[in-house]
Motif scaffolding. Structure first.
Motif, PDB file in Angstrom:
ATOM      1  N   VAL A 136       0.836  -1.205   0.000  1.00 57.64           N
ATOM      2  CA  VAL A 136       0.000   0.000   0.000  1.00 57.64           C
ATOM      3  C   VAL A 136       0.872   1.256   0.000  1.00 57.64           C
ATOM      4  CG1 VAL A 136      -1.704   1.336   1.304  1.00 57.64           C
ATOM      5  CG2 VAL A 136      -1.929  -1.154   1.126  1.00 57.64           C
ATOM      6  N   ASN A 137       0.566   2.172  -0.901  1.00 62.04           N
ATOM      7  CA  ASN A 137       1.290   3.438  -0.984  1.00 62.04           C
ATOM      8  C   ASN A 137       0.402   4.570  -0.461  1.00 62.04           C
ATOM      9  OD1 ASN A 137      -0.592   3.629  -3.039  1.00 62.04           O
ATOM     10  ND2 ASN A 137       0.914   3.584  -4.696  1.00 62.04           N
ATOM     11  N   GLU A 138       0.831   5.789  -0.620  1.00 60.25           N
ATOM     12  CA  GLU A 138       0.095   6.935  -0.068  1.00 60.25           C
ATOM     13  C   GLU A 138      -1.074   7.368  -0.950  1.00 60.25           C
ATOM     14  OE1 GLU A 138       0.462   8.370   2.945  1.00 60.25           O
ATOM     15  OE2 GLU A 138       1.848   6.710   3.301  1.00 60.25           O
ATOM     16  N   LYS A 139      -1.013   7.039  -2.218  1.00 58.35           N
ATOM     17  CA  LYS A 139      -2.039   7.496  -3.150  1.00 58.35           C
ATOM     18  C   LYS A 139      -3.346   6.738  -2.948  1.00 58.35           C
ATOM     19  CE  LYS A 139      -3.069   7.873  -8.096  1.00 58.35           C
ATOM     20  NZ  LYS A 139      -2.595   7.589  -9.477  1.00 58.35           N
ATOM     21  N   TYR A 140      -4.459   7.479  -2.976  1.00 59.43           N
ATOM     22  CA  TYR A 140      -5.774   6.856  -2.937  1.00 59.43           C
ATOM     23  C   TYR A 140      -6.212   6.509  -4.365  1.00 59.43           C
ATOM     24  CZ  TYR A 140      -6.911   7.525   1.989  1.00 59.43           C
ATOM     25  OH  TYR A 140      -6.946   7.436   3.362  1.00 59.43           O
ATOM     26  N   ASN A 141      -6.770   5.315  -4.528  1.00 57.10           N
ATOM     27  CA  ASN A 141      -7.318   4.872  -5.821  1.00 57.10           C
ATOM     28  C   ASN A 141      -8.786   4.520  -5.650  1.00 57.10           C
ATOM     29  OD1 ASN A 141      -4.285   3.485  -5.702  1.00 57.10           O
ATOM     30  ND2 ASN A 141      -4.747   4.489  -7.641  1.00 57.10           N
ATOM     31  N   LEU A 142      -9.560   4.712  -6.707  1.00 60.39           N
ATOM     32  CA  LEU A 142     -10.950   4.259  -6.704  1.00 60.39           C
ATOM     33  C   LEU A 142     -10.968   2.741  -6.684  1.00 60.39           C
ATOM     34  CD1 LEU A 142     -12.574   6.602  -9.376  1.00 60.39           C
ATOM     35  CD2 LEU A 142     -12.901   6.707  -6.894  1.00 60.39           C
ATOM     36  N   PHE A 143     -11.882   2.162  -5.925  1.00 56.47           N
ATOM     37  CA  PHE A 143     -11.985   0.703  -5.936  1.00 56.47           C
ATOM     38  C   PHE A 143     -12.385   0.223  -7.329  1.00 56.47           C
ATOM     39  CE2 PHE A 143     -14.519  -3.184  -5.608  1.00 56.47           C
ATOM     40  CZ  PHE A 143     -13.551  -4.037  -5.116  1.00 56.47           C
ATOM     41  N   ASP A 144     -13.398   0.840  -7.917  1.00 53.74           N
ATOM     42  CA  ASP A 144     -13.782   0.531  -9.291  1.00 53.74           C
ATOM     43  C   ASP A 144     -13.190   1.619 -10.175  1.00 53.74           C
ATOM     44  OD1 ASP A 144     -14.908   0.129 -11.763  1.00 53.74           O
ATOM     45  OD2 ASP A 144     -16.972   0.018 -11.063  1.00 53.74           O
ATOM     46  N   PRO A 145     -12.125   1.315 -10.923  1.00 51.01           N
ATOM     47  CA  PRO A 145     -11.437   2.359 -11.698  1.00 51.01           C
ATOM     48  C   PRO A 145     -12.304   2.994 -12.781  1.00 51.01           C
ATOM     49  CG  PRO A 145     -10.636   0.177 -12.294  1.00 51.01           C
ATOM     50  CD  PRO A 145     -11.509  -0.011 -11.091  1.00 51.01           C
ATOM     51  N   SER A 146     -13.368   2.333 -13.164  1.00 50.26           N
ATOM     52  CA  SER A 146     -14.242   2.894 -14.202  1.00 50.26           C
ATOM     53  C   SER A 146     -15.410   3.675 -13.604  1.00 50.26           C
ATOM     54  CB  SER A 146     -14.796   1.767 -15.090  1.00 50.26           C
ATOM     55  OG  SER A 146     -15.643   0.913 -14.333  1.00 50.26           O
ATOM     56  N   GLY A 147     -15.502   3.706 -12.269  1.00 44.74           N
ATOM     57  CA  GLY A 147     -16.609   4.388 -11.610  1.00 44.74           C
ATOM     58  C   GLY A 147     -16.336   5.856 -11.359  1.00 44.74           C
ATOM     59  N   ILE A 148     -17.285   6.518 -10.701  1.00 43.94           N
ATOM     60  CA  ILE A 148     -17.167   7.947 -10.446  1.00 43.94           C
ATOM     61  C   ILE A 148     -16.493   8.199  -9.098  1.00 43.94           C
ATOM     62  CG2 ILE A 148     -19.176   8.485 -11.866  1.00 43.94           C
ATOM     63  CD1 ILE A 148     -20.812   8.751  -9.325  1.00 43.94           C
ATOM     64  N   GLU A 149     -16.040   9.435  -8.900  1.00 46.02           N
ATOM     65  CA  GLU A 149     -15.352   9.817  -7.665  1.00 46.02           C
ATOM     66  C   GLU A 149     -16.376  10.023  -6.553  1.00 46.02           C
ATOM     67  OE1 GLU A 149     -12.109  10.438  -6.924  1.00 46.02           O
ATOM     68  OE2 GLU A 149     -11.093  10.341  -8.862  1.00 46.02           O
ATOM     69  N   GLU A 150     -16.635   8.969  -5.798  1.00 44.10           N
ATOM     70  CA  GLU A 150     -17.555   9.060  -4.671  1.00 44.10           C
ATOM     71  C   GLU A 150     -17.264   7.908  -3.717  1.00 44.10           C
ATOM     72  OE1 GLU A 150     -21.540   8.585  -6.137  1.00 44.10           O
ATOM     73  OE2 GLU A 150     -21.350   6.410  -6.358  1.00 44.10           O
ATOM     74  N   GLY A 151     -17.876   7.935  -2.529  1.00 44.39           N
ATOM     75  CA  GLY A 151     -17.742   6.842  -1.587  1.00 44.39           C
ATOM     76  C   GLY A 151     -16.760   7.123  -0.478  1.00 44.39           C
ATOM     77  N   GLU A 152     -16.805   6.272   0.546  1.00 39.65           N
ATOM     78  CA  GLU A 152     -15.954   6.457   1.713  1.00 39.65           C
ATOM     79  C   GLU A 152     -14.498   6.116   1.404  1.00 39.65           C
ATOM     80  OE1 GLU A 152     -15.856   3.483   4.910  1.00 39.65           O
ATOM     81  OE2 GLU A 152     -17.462   2.425   3.837  1.00 39.65           O
ATOM     82  N   PHE A 153     -13.608   6.724   2.191  1.00 37.88           N
ATOM     83  CA  PHE A 153     -12.179   6.467   2.060  1.00 37.88           C
ATOM     84  C   PHE A 153     -11.771   5.412   3.092  1.00 37.88           C
ATOM     85  CE2 PHE A 153     -12.768  10.659   0.271  1.00 37.88           C
ATOM     86  CZ  PHE A 153     -11.895  10.698  -0.805  1.00 37.88           C
ATOM     87  N   VAL A 154     -11.035   4.399   2.626  1.00 37.67           N
ATOM     88  CA  VAL A 154     -10.522   3.361   3.520  1.00 37.67           C
ATOM     89  C   VAL A 154      -9.029   3.588   3.657  1.00 37.67           C
ATOM     90  CG1 VAL A 154     -10.261   0.888   3.906  1.00 37.67           C
ATOM     91  CG2 VAL A 154     -12.318   1.748   2.794  1.00 37.67           C
ATOM     92  N   ASN A 155      -8.631   4.122   4.808  1.00 33.30           N
ATOM     93  CA  ASN A 155      -7.243   4.517   5.020  1.00 33.30           C
ATOM     94  C   ASN A 155      -6.290   3.324   4.937  1.00 33.30           C
ATOM     95  OD1 ASN A 155      -5.160   6.509   5.894  1.00 33.30           O
ATOM     96  ND2 ASN A 155      -5.069   5.145   7.676  1.00 33.30           N
ATOM     97  N   LYS A 156      -6.715   2.176   5.490  1.00 34.05           N
ATOM     98  CA  LYS A 156      -5.837   1.006   5.534  1.00 34.05           C
ATOM     99  C   LYS A 156      -5.378   0.579   4.148  1.00 34.05           C
ATOM    100  CE  LYS A 156      -5.621  -3.784   7.146  1.00 34.05           C
ATOM    101  NZ  LYS A 156      -6.317  -4.875   7.868  1.00 34.05           N
ATOM    102  N   TRP A 157      -6.267   0.668   3.164  1.00 30.85           N
ATOM    103  CA  TRP A 157      -5.942   0.217   1.814  1.00 30.85           C
ATOM    104  C   TRP A 157      -5.739   1.370   0.834  1.00 30.85           C
ATOM    105  CZ3 TRP A 157      -4.358  -4.516   1.179  1.00 30.85           C
ATOM    106  CH2 TRP A 157      -4.772  -5.499   2.086  1.00 30.85           C
ATOM    107  N   ARG A 158      -5.885   2.602   1.323  1.00 32.80           N
ATOM    108  CA  ARG A 158      -5.788   3.780   0.448  1.00 32.80           C
ATOM    109  C   ARG A 158      -6.696   3.608  -0.778  1.00 32.80           C
ATOM    110  NH1 ARG A 158      -3.448   5.493   4.430  1.00 32.80           N
ATOM    111  NH2 ARG A 158      -1.666   6.951   4.409  1.00 32.80           N
ATOM    112  N   LEU A 159      -7.937   3.265  -0.501  1.00 32.57           N
ATOM    113  CA  LEU A 159      -8.943   3.105  -1.548  1.00 32.57           C
ATOM    114  C   LEU A 159     -10.156   3.978  -1.240  1.00 32.57           C
ATOM    115  CD1 LEU A 159      -8.972  -0.785  -2.034  1.00 32.57           C
ATOM    116  CD2 LEU A 159      -8.057   0.897  -3.650  1.00 32.57           C
ATOM    117  N   ARG A 160     -10.794   4.442  -2.284  1.00 32.80           N
ATOM    118  CA  ARG A 160     -12.084   5.112  -2.135  1.00 32.80           C
ATOM    119  C   ARG A 160     -13.155   4.156  -2.658  1.00 32.80           C
ATOM    120  NH1 ARG A 160     -14.080  11.215  -3.971  1.00 32.80           N
ATOM    121  NH2 ARG A 160     -15.857  11.223  -2.515  1.00 32.80           N
ATOM    122  N   LEU A 161     -14.073   3.803  -1.777  1.00 32.20           N
ATOM    123  CA  LEU A 161     -15.060   2.773  -2.118  1.00 32.20           C
ATOM    124  C   LEU A 161     -16.237   3.354  -2.887  1.00 32.20           C
ATOM    125  CD1 LEU A 161     -15.156   0.578   1.111  1.00 32.20           C
ATOM    126  CD2 LEU A 161     -13.674   0.402  -0.893  1.00 32.20           C
TER     127      LEU A 161
END
Length: 266
Positions: A226-251
């Motif tokens: 895991v790096n510092e950058k946040y990524n969308l969980f679904d890369p084809s989806g829109i920028e929304e959803g909660e942030f999961v700090n542990k995985w640096r993902l936006r759900l």
């Protein structure tokens, strides 16, 4: 393979001898170079001989220099013979592994070569070029002259998260990951080869959500990537959803919606 009987007023003795030679070497699909190596001195003008057999519909031309018997149509074998290191991968491999109920309308071939997509005998072949370092996790399927290469379950899943546009849909990919028989070490090796940190984080999050006990070793590996950058969980989806700090993902696909996908309610 039993030797066939070729009796036809349309076939010359040389053409009959050539077909009998294919029987002897158990070849249903072949290249001219392969045949020349097998029988270098047996036939004088093998190019003309084969083309005449194509004209008489005894053989079929796949592409320049590559042929098969007129009734041979195994799309996996043909696809892998279209390029020297061709490997059944992505959505096609998901289907062959029994991980999706959807049938792709193309055969996806992974290769380190540049190859234009093409249609052969009504089947469309999609070629995806990868770096040589990503060529890992390959098994042999079929037998004899009908052998073809295919990515392992683990490599197929990682490849699909790496390039989800070739996976048949994100929901189907999540279901495949949930049901696949996965080996921790093979999954780690596939992630190392593909080297897509965002994909590794997405798989790690899913593993923790759905299969935390059986994939504990992989989860630990993925957490270390895991790096510092946040990524969308679904890369084809829109920028929304909660942030999961542990995985640096936006759900942008919530855990509850993921569970609905697993239960085929989405």
């Amino acid at each position: 393979m039993a030797r066939s009987t070729y009796i036809s007023e349309n076939l010359t003795q040389k053409q009959i001898d050539f077909m009998l030679m294919l029987d002897d070497y158990e070849l249903d699909i072949f290249s001219l170079e392969e045949v020349k190596k097998q029988a270098p001195d047996k036939f004088e003008d093998i190019n003309e001989l084969v083309e005449n057999l194509v004209h008489k519909k005894i053989l079929s031309r796949i592409e320049r220099g590559k042929y098969c018997r007129a009734n041979f149509r195994d799309e996996n074998v043909i696809g892998c013979n279209l390029v020297s290191d061709g490997t059944i991968a992505y959505w096609s491999a998901l289907n062959k592994h029994g991980l999706t109920e959807q049938f792709p309308n193309s055969v996806f071939i992974q290769t380190t070569k540049i190859k234009k997509d093409k249609t052969v005998f009504g089947t469309y072949y999609k070629f995806i070029k990868i770096a040589l370092s990503k060529r890992q996790g390959i098994i042999q399927e079929g037998y004899g002259n009908h052998t073809y290469r295919m990515t392992t379950i683990e490599k197929t899943i990682v490849d699909c998260f790496d390039l989800p546009q070739y996976s048949g849909g994100y929901a189907e990919l999540i279901r495949a990951f949930n049901t696949a028989e996965i080996n921790n070490e093979n999954l780690i090796a596939a992630c190392k080869a593909v080297h897509n940190i965002a994909a590794t984080k997405r798989i790690g999050y899913l593993a923790e959500l759905l299969r935390d006990k059986e994939l504990a070793n992989f989860i630990q590996f993925a957490q270390n990537q895991v790096n510092e950058k946040y990524n969308l969980f679904d890369p084809s989806g829109i920028e929304e959803g909660e942030f999961v700090n542990k995985w640096r993902l936006r759900l942008n696909l919530s855990s509850s919606r993921i569970m609905d996908i697993i239960n085929k309610q989405y």
